[in-house]
Scaffold this active site. Sequence first.
Site, PDB file in Angstrom:
ATOM      1  CG  ASP A   1      -5.299  -0.693   4.981  1.00  0.00           C
ATOM      2  OD1 ASP A   1      -6.065  -0.996   4.039  1.00  0.00           O
ATOM      3  OD2 ASP A   1      -4.641   0.365   5.011  1.00  0.00           O
TER       4      ASP A   1
ATOM      5  CG  ASP B   1      -1.982  -0.812   1.324  1.00  0.00           C
ATOM      6  OD1 ASP B   1      -2.434  -1.180   0.244  1.00  0.00           O
ATOM      7  OD2 ASP B   1      -2.454  -1.124   2.435  1.00  0.00           O
TER       8      ASP B   1
ATOM      9  CG  ASP C   1      -7.152  -4.633   1.456  1.00  0.00           C
ATOM     10  OD1 ASP C   1      -7.513  -4.494   0.280  1.00  0.00           O
ATOM     11  OD2 ASP C   1      -6.730  -3.708   2.164  1.00  0.00           O
TER      12      ASP C   1
HETATM   13  P1  ATP Z   1      -3.672   2.898  -0.066  1.00  0.00           P
HETATM   14  O1  ATP Z   1      -4.296   1.722  -0.698  1.00  0.00           O
HETATM   15  O2  ATP Z   1      -2.321   3.204  -0.550  1.00  0.00           O
HETATM   16  O3  ATP Z   1      -3.778   2.929   1.415  1.00  0.00           O
HETATM   17  P2  ATP Z   1      -5.555   5.063  -0.171  1.00  0.00           P
HETATM   18  O4  ATP Z   1      -5.603   5.155   1.286  1.00  0.00           O
HETATM   19  O5  ATP Z   1      -5.298   6.323  -0.909  1.00  0.00           O
HETATM   20  O6  ATP Z   1      -4.508   4.080  -0.703  1.00  0.00           O
HETATM   21  P3  ATP Z   1      -8.351   4.602  -0.214  1.00  0.00           P
HETATM   22  O7  ATP Z   1      -8.418   4.785   1.240  1.00  0.00           O
HETATM   23  O8  ATP Z   1      -9.106   3.519  -0.859  1.00  0.00           O
HETATM   24  O9  ATP Z   1      -6.887   4.432  -0.713  1.00  0.00           O
HETATM   25  O10 ATP Z   1      -8.785   5.998  -0.832  1.00  0.00           O
HETATM   26  C1  ATP Z   1      -9.042   6.146  -2.198  1.00  0.00           C
HETATM   27  C2  ATP Z   1      -9.496   7.573  -2.466  1.00  0.00           C
HETATM   28  O11 ATP Z   1     -10.706   7.848  -1.768  1.00  0.00           O
HETATM   29  C3  ATP Z   1      -8.512   8.632  -2.001  1.00  0.00           C
HETATM   30  O12 ATP Z   1      -7.585   8.958  -2.985  1.00  0.00           O
HETATM   31  C4  ATP Z   1      -9.413   9.816  -1.684  1.00  0.00           C
HETATM   32  O13 ATP Z   1      -9.625  10.590  -2.855  1.00  0.00           O
HETATM   33  C5  ATP Z   1     -10.714   9.184  -1.288  1.00  0.00           C
HETATM   34  N1  ATP Z   1     -10.874   9.145   0.177  1.00  0.00           N
HETATM   35  C6  ATP Z   1     -10.028   8.629   1.066  1.00  0.00           C
HETATM   36  N2  ATP Z   1     -10.494   8.747   2.304  1.00  0.00           N
HETATM   37  C7  ATP Z   1     -11.687   9.351   2.211  1.00  0.00           C
HETATM   38  C8  ATP Z   1     -12.703   9.739   3.156  1.00  0.00           C
HETATM   39  N3  ATP Z   1     -12.577   9.513   4.454  1.00  0.00           N
HETATM   40  N4  ATP Z   1     -13.801  10.329   2.689  1.00  0.00           N
HETATM   41  C9  ATP Z   1     -13.952  10.540   1.383  1.00  0.00           C
HETATM   42  N5  ATP Z   1     -13.061  10.208   0.464  1.00  0.00           N
HETATM   43  C10 ATP Z   1     -11.937   9.604   0.843  1.00  0.00           C
END
Ligand code: ATP
Length: 871
Positions: free
Chosen positions: A615, A328, A619
Site C-alpha cells: 500500500d 500485508d 511497495d
Molecule cells: P502491514 O505491513 O501489515 O500493513 P504495519 O501497518 O504494521 O504492517 P507499518 O505501518 O510499517 O506496518 O508500521 C510498522 C510499525 O510502526 C508499527 O508496528 C508501529 O509500531 C509503528 N507505527 C505505525 N504507525 C505509526 C504512526 N502513525 N506513528 C508512529 N508509529 C507508527
Amino acid sequence: MGKAWHQNSETETLLAHKTNIEKGLSDTEVTALVLKHGDNRLHNFKRKSAFRILLSQFADLLVIILMIAAVISAFLGEPEDTIAIIAIVILNALLGFIQEYRAERSMEALKALSTPIAKVKRMGKFIEIPTYQIVPGDIVALEAGQFIPADLRILKSTQLGVDESSLTGESNTINKTTEAIPHESLPIADQKNMAFKGTMVTSGNAIGIVVSTGMNTELGKIANLLKEEVEVNTPLQNKMARFAKLLTIVVIGICIVIFATGFFRGEDPVLMFMTALSLAVAGIPEALPAVITVTLALGARAMGRNNSLVRKLPAVESLGAVTYICTDKTGTLTQNRMEVQNFSLDGKTLCTIPEVISPNTSWDYILKNLALNNNVSFDENQKALGEPTEIALAQAAIEVDFDRLNLENELPRIAELPFSSDRGMMTTIHRSKSSHLILSKGAPEKLFPLCKTWLNKDKGESFSADSQASAIESMAAKGYRILALAYNELPLSTTEISIEHAETDLVFLGLVALMDPPRSEAKEAVRLSKSAGIHVVMITGDHPATAKSIAKDLNIITSDTDLVMTGQELSKITDIELKKIIHNIKVYARVAPEQKIYIVKALQSSGEIVAMTGDGVNDAPALRSADVGVSMGKGGTDVAREASHIILLDDNFATIVLAIKEGRRIYDNIRKFVRFALSGNSGEVLTLFLAPFLGLPIPLLPIHILWINLVTDGFPGIALGTELAEKNIMERPPRSPKESLFARGLWQHTVWVGFLTAGLTLGIVAWAKNQGIEHWQTMGFTVLTLTQLGHVMAIRSESLSLFTLGIRTNKALWITVLMTFIVHLAVLYLPAMNKVFKTSPLSFFELALCVVVSSPVFISVEIEKWFQRNI
Ligand code: ATP
C-alpha cells in the site's frame, strides 16, 4: 502580465482566490468555479469509436475476398446464394462487433472506477472527493504516496518531498518550501514552492492551494505529447496470435488441396473456389485471439463486481496460476479497526487510563501525546479521517477530553517529523507558554535507542529498557500492536530546534497496546488457498510476536516447522540459505518495504508465481515485480495503485482468493472455448478434405460451412464462456505457468474429435448415397450440426460429467443449443429456407438416424472425462 504563482506569497495567493486556509471554498463558489474552469481532467485519451470497431470486423482479408467472390458468383449463378452468404458474413461481423464493443466498454468502466481521491477543504472541513472535482482555489492536503491532483502553490509543508520525474525527467526528490521566489521565469524544477499535477509525493505532507486544473496545468500543456499507456497483450493473447497465424497457413494449404482435387475431378470450378474459400473463412481461427481478449475483459468486469479491480489485463491470466500470496497484515488480514486496549508504564503491570489526570504527570504527557501526535482530521459528519493506528490513539484521548483541536490553542504544533515505514516512528514539536514540547511515538525498537531517561515520573522509579522487553513480548504474543511513547521538554530559549536533534534524549513514557482483530472471513480464505495448493505468507511492518499471534489465529502458522523471520534476519541471510528455508517461512515481520522485492524475487527464482500486496510508496517496486501486484483501494497510496495489477476495493484478503478463483475459472473457460472451436474447425476441415479421398463428392455447400461456423459453433461457443466455476476449482493445485494452453490432452482431443466428426458425417453421406437418397447432403449437414451441439454440452467441464453439472448451471448454453436445434429444423422443413440452404425435408426416420449417428461424439467425450476422473 501579473506575477507567476511562485512569485506570490502564500497570503497573496489565497487572496487572489478569495479563500483562506481554515475555511476553503463554499459549495456555491465551487459550482461557479466548475462552470468557469471545467473539470480537472486531461482530455487526451481517444476512445475507440463504435464505428471503428465495426469497420475492423470487415478488415479481414479473407472476408473481403469471400464477399467479392460471392458477388462474382452471383453473376455466374444464383443470386440467392450470394445474398445468403453476404448476410451470414455480415451477421458474423456483427457478432464480433458486439463482443469487442462489450469488452472495450467494460475496460473503460473499470478504468473509470479507479479514479483517485483527494483530501480537500470545503466549508471549513477536510473532505474526500474524486480528484476530477477539484477547482482552482481549493485547499488540498497532500501526503506521501499521493499523486498531486492539480497544480498547487504550497502553503504549509512538513518535509514535503516530491518526485517530479514524470514532468521534468529528473528522478531526484525535490524538497518543497513555502516562501515566495522572486525570479520571474523559472523552470518547473526550480519552482520549489509549487507542486505539479501528475508528480508524486514521496515523503512528508503539505497543504497547498490549487492554482490551475485540468488542461491548464503544466501536465495539461504537454498532455498531447504524452503517450497513452499502451495496453500490453497477455502472454496467452500473444501465444494465441502466433498459433492462429500458423493454423492459417495450414488451413490455406488444405483449402488449396481441396480446390485442386475437386478441380481435377471435374467439379464446377466456381463452386470449388467458393467451397475452398468458405472453408478458409470457417477454418481459420482468426477470432480466437479476439475471443480470448473478450473473455479476459469480461472476466475482469466480473472481478470488478467482486471488489477486485483489474488494472492490467495480463493479471487475470496470471491469477489463475498463482502459487504464493504474500499479504500485508494490517487492514488486509485484520479489520484495521484498531482500538486502544491497555498501557504499560513500568513494563510489568497493564493498566488503563485513570479517571483523574493531574497536570504534568506521566498520564498527562501520554494523553497529550495521543491527542497531538497524529494527523487525524474529522469530516462534516465527525468521521475520523487518517491512519487507523492514529485514529485509535486520538479517539482514546478524546474519550477523556484530550482533543487535539482544543489542545492546539494551548500547544500549537510548530513542526513534525512524519511517520514512514522505514523510520517506524513520528514526532511532533509544540510550543507552550513555557517550553517546547516534543512528543514521539513509534515502534519500541525505534524509539528506545532515542530515550535517555527511563523513569516512571509519577512513582519516581527508574528502570532499564531491557525490563520493557518482557512486557512487549507478552503483549505482542496476545496479538496486540504496540507503540512506545516518549516526550521531551526544552526551554523556550532554544529558539532553533534542529529537526535532527528533536528526537534525542527523550523521556520514555510507556507502551500502548492496540487490538486489531483478524477479519472474520480471512480464516476461511486461508483454508481455501491452502486447499487450492496456494501458500499464504504474511509480510508486515509489525512486531514478530504480534504477527505470529495473528498468523496462528488464521492458521497461516500451523506447525513448529513454520517460521517467522524478521527483516533484520532477512538482511543477514545469504540467497542460498534463504532458498533452503523459504518454503517454511510463513511470516516476515518488521520488514522494510524495500525488502519485499527481495522476497518476491527469491520466491520467483524458486519457481513460484507470486501475488503480493502493498500500500505504500516504497511497495511500488515489489508490486511491479510480482506476477500479480495487489494494491489497496481504501487504505493504499496512489503510487502503489499505479504500480499494481489489481486493486482490492475492500482491502480484504478474502477478495484476493476470490480473484484467484475467478482467474482460474476464466482460464478454464478459455480452454473450453478453444477446445470447442478447434475441434469444430478440425471436424469441418477434415470432412471436406477427406471426402475426395474416399471417392465422395463435396459433402457441404459453402453456405452450410459458413452457417455452421456462425450459428452452430458461434453462439454456443460464446455461451461456454459464461460457464460457472467448477465445483473442485479450488481443490486442485495451480496450473503450471509453463503449461501450454494445449496441454493436458487438448490438442489430442481436437484431433480425435475432428476425425470422429468427419467420419460420422462422411459415413452418413456414403450410406445415404448408397441407398439412393437424394438429399444425402442435407443428412451430412444435419449430422455435422448435431455433433457440434453434442460436443458443446459434453465439454462444459474437462472432467465432470454433464449429469453432475446439471442443466441449471449454464442456462445460456442450453438456450443456445435448443435455439440452434430449432433453427436447424427450420432450415430442414421451411420451404423458403430449403431454397436458400438447398436442403430438403428429412423423414422422421432419417432425422432420428441423424441424431443417433451424431451421438458418438457426445458419448465418447463423456467416456474421455470418465477416464480423466478415474485414472
Ligand atoms: P502491514 O505491513 O501489515 O500493513 P504495519 O501497518 O504494521 O504492517 P507499518 O505501518 O510499517 O506496518 O508500521 C510498522 C510499525 O510502526 C508499527 O508496528 C508501529 O509500531 C509503528 N507505527 C505505525 N504507525 C505509526 C504512526 N502513525 N506513528 C508512529 N508509529 C507508527
